[in-house]
Design a protein around this motif. Structure first.
Motif, PDB file in Angstrom:
ATOM      1  N   CYS A 123     -30.765  14.295 -55.247  1.00  0.00           N
ATOM      2  CA  CYS A 123     -30.130  13.436 -54.241  1.00  0.00           C
ATOM      3  C   CYS A 123     -30.970  13.507 -52.974  1.00  0.00           C
ATOM      4  CB  CYS A 123     -28.702  13.903 -53.969  1.00  0.00           C
ATOM      5  SG  CYS A 123     -27.877  12.931 -52.676  1.00  0.00           S
ATOM      6  N   LEU A 183     -29.938  12.766 -50.026  1.00  0.00           N
ATOM      7  CA  LEU A 183     -29.074  13.065 -48.877  1.00  0.00           C
ATOM      8  C   LEU A 183     -28.766  14.562 -48.846  1.00  0.00           C
ATOM      9  CD1 LEU A 183     -26.665  10.013 -49.195  1.00  0.00           C
ATOM     10  CD2 LEU A 183     -28.779  10.203 -47.884  1.00  0.00           C
ATOM     11  N   ARG A 184     -28.292  15.005 -47.747  1.00  0.00           N
ATOM     12  CA  ARG A 184     -27.913  16.420 -47.594  1.00  0.00           C
ATOM     13  C   ARG A 184     -26.618  16.491 -46.795  1.00  0.00           C
ATOM     14  NH1 ARG A 184     -30.964  16.566 -51.013  1.00  0.00           N
ATOM     15  NH2 ARG A 184     -32.745  17.933 -51.422  1.00  0.00           N
ATOM     16  N   CYS A 185     -25.533  16.071 -47.424  1.00  0.00           N
ATOM     17  CA  CYS A 185     -24.246  16.089 -46.735  1.00  0.00           C
ATOM     18  C   CYS A 185     -23.823  17.547 -46.517  1.00  0.00           C
ATOM     19  CB  CYS A 185     -23.189  15.396 -47.580  1.00  0.00           C
ATOM     20  SG  CYS A 185     -23.597  13.716 -48.056  1.00  0.00           S
ATOM     21  N   CYS A 222     -21.658  19.653 -49.156  1.00  0.00           N
ATOM     22  CA  CYS A 222     -21.782  19.045 -50.490  1.00  0.00           C
ATOM     23  C   CYS A 222     -21.316  20.041 -51.548  1.00  0.00           C
ATOM     24  CB  CYS A 222     -23.234  18.654 -50.748  1.00  0.00           C
ATOM     25  SG  CYS A 222     -23.553  18.160 -52.459  1.00  0.00           S
ATOM     26  N   LEU A 233     -29.009  18.848 -56.011  1.00  0.00           N
ATOM     27  CA  LEU A 233     -29.770  18.112 -54.991  1.00  0.00           C
ATOM     28  C   LEU A 233     -31.281  18.077 -55.228  1.00  0.00           C
ATOM     29  CD1 LEU A 233     -27.812  19.097 -51.757  1.00  0.00           C
ATOM     30  CD2 LEU A 233     -27.352  17.298 -53.437  1.00  0.00           C
ATOM     31  N   GLY A 268     -23.403  13.111 -59.357  1.00  0.00           N
ATOM     32  CA  GLY A 268     -24.672  13.792 -59.140  1.00  0.00           C
ATOM     33  C   GLY A 268     -24.528  14.942 -58.184  1.00  0.00           C
ATOM     34  N   GLY A 269     -25.735  15.020 -57.450  1.00  0.00           N
ATOM     35  CA  GLY A 269     -26.873  14.141 -57.418  1.00  0.00           C
ATOM     36  C   GLY A 269     -26.517  12.707 -57.004  1.00  0.00           C
ATOM     37  N   GLY A 315     -23.833   8.292 -52.519  1.00  0.00           N
ATOM     38  CA  GLY A 315     -23.800   8.670 -51.113  1.00  0.00           C
ATOM     39  C   GLY A 315     -24.167   7.513 -50.195  1.00  0.00           C
ATOM     40  N   TYR A 338     -20.333  12.409 -48.345  1.00  0.00           N
ATOM     41  CA  TYR A 338     -19.223  13.315 -48.071  1.00  0.00           C
ATOM     42  C   TYR A 338     -19.305  13.767 -46.618  1.00  0.00           C
ATOM     43  CZ  TYR A 338     -16.444  17.556 -47.911  1.00  0.00           C
ATOM     44  OH  TYR A 338     -15.522  18.506 -47.544  1.00  0.00           O
TER      45      TYR A 338
END
Ligand code: SF4
Length: 214
Positions: A30, A32-34, A37, A43, A73-74, A104, A132
């Motif tokens: 992924c 993104l880095r919420c 998570c 990730l 996911g991911g 995301g 998220y």
């Protein structure tokens, strides 16, 4: 069909990540880095297991008693072409197979994305969109924070969206090798860590790595 999917994990039956009883494919990677998570192990793009699309399609087609698949996911839209191929392959054998995905990214951004992302969108019945956001965590149906939307892309799941918007909970499952894993949307931030710590204190280890279900 020659595509490969980078898969973090699969599950053959799940009732808490979408309507009815569904298989789940968690893809690996992924962008993104919420913060907060719940799937941090999915990730990195260099993890997971590379699996031929045809093999994953064959696994899905062989599952009885499920009405579709949830792609999580991911970030599924980072592997949009392979997942669109996957849904085409499954529906060639099971035309009434339902498809839901998490992303995301917002729906509007996906629609403005490239042809692969639009191709995957066109094959979905239901999308949960947006990152998220821990500060907006809620006990919501199939999603973890209030900014995330349940977007019907066909009328297949309209009935399911009419119900109360409350959490579907989490589910534990035991794999053929005896390992225990969990799925679902945690009811509160930090729930996963607390659950894993409490179970570890009693000698149980939850598995989240790639595992074949057949
Ligand atoms: S989009 Fe999803 S998988 Fe990616 S960091 Fe955010 S919560 Fe995690």
């Amino acid at each position: 069909m020659t595509g490969l999917l980078s898969v973090a994990r699969t599950l053959d039956r799940c009732t808490v990540l979408g309507p009815g009883t569904r298989a789940v494919v968690w893809v690996q990677g992924c962008p993104l880095r919420c913060r907060g998570c719940v799937a941090a192990e999915t990730l990195p793009f260099d993890g997971g297991t590379a699996r031929p699309v045809a093999e994953v399609a064959g696994w899905l087609c062989g599952l009885d008693g499920i009405e579709g698949v949830t792609l999580s996911g991911g970030e599924p839209f980072s592997q949009a072409r392979a997942l669109a191929e996957l849904l085409d392959a499954v529906r060639a054998e099971r035309p009434d197979f339902g498809a839901m995905a998490y992303s995301g990214f917002r729906h509007e951004a996906l629609r403005r994305g490239g042809p692969d992302r639009r191709a995957l969108l066109a094959r979905l019945d239901l999308l949960v969109d947006g990152p998220y956001v821990a500060a907006r965590h809620g006990s919501l149906h199939w999603r973890g924070s209030a900014n995330q939307r349940l977007i019907p892309l066909t009328d297949r799941y309209a009935h399911a969206l009419a119900g109360p918007d409350t959490t579907a909970g989490i589910e534990l499952s035991v794999g053929p090798d005896g390992s225990v894993s969990w799925a679902g949307v945690p009811p509160a931030p930090g729930f996963r860590e607390g659950l894993e710590d409490r179970l570890a204190a009693r000698g149980f280890v939850l598995h989240t790595e790639a595992r074949r279900e057949r």
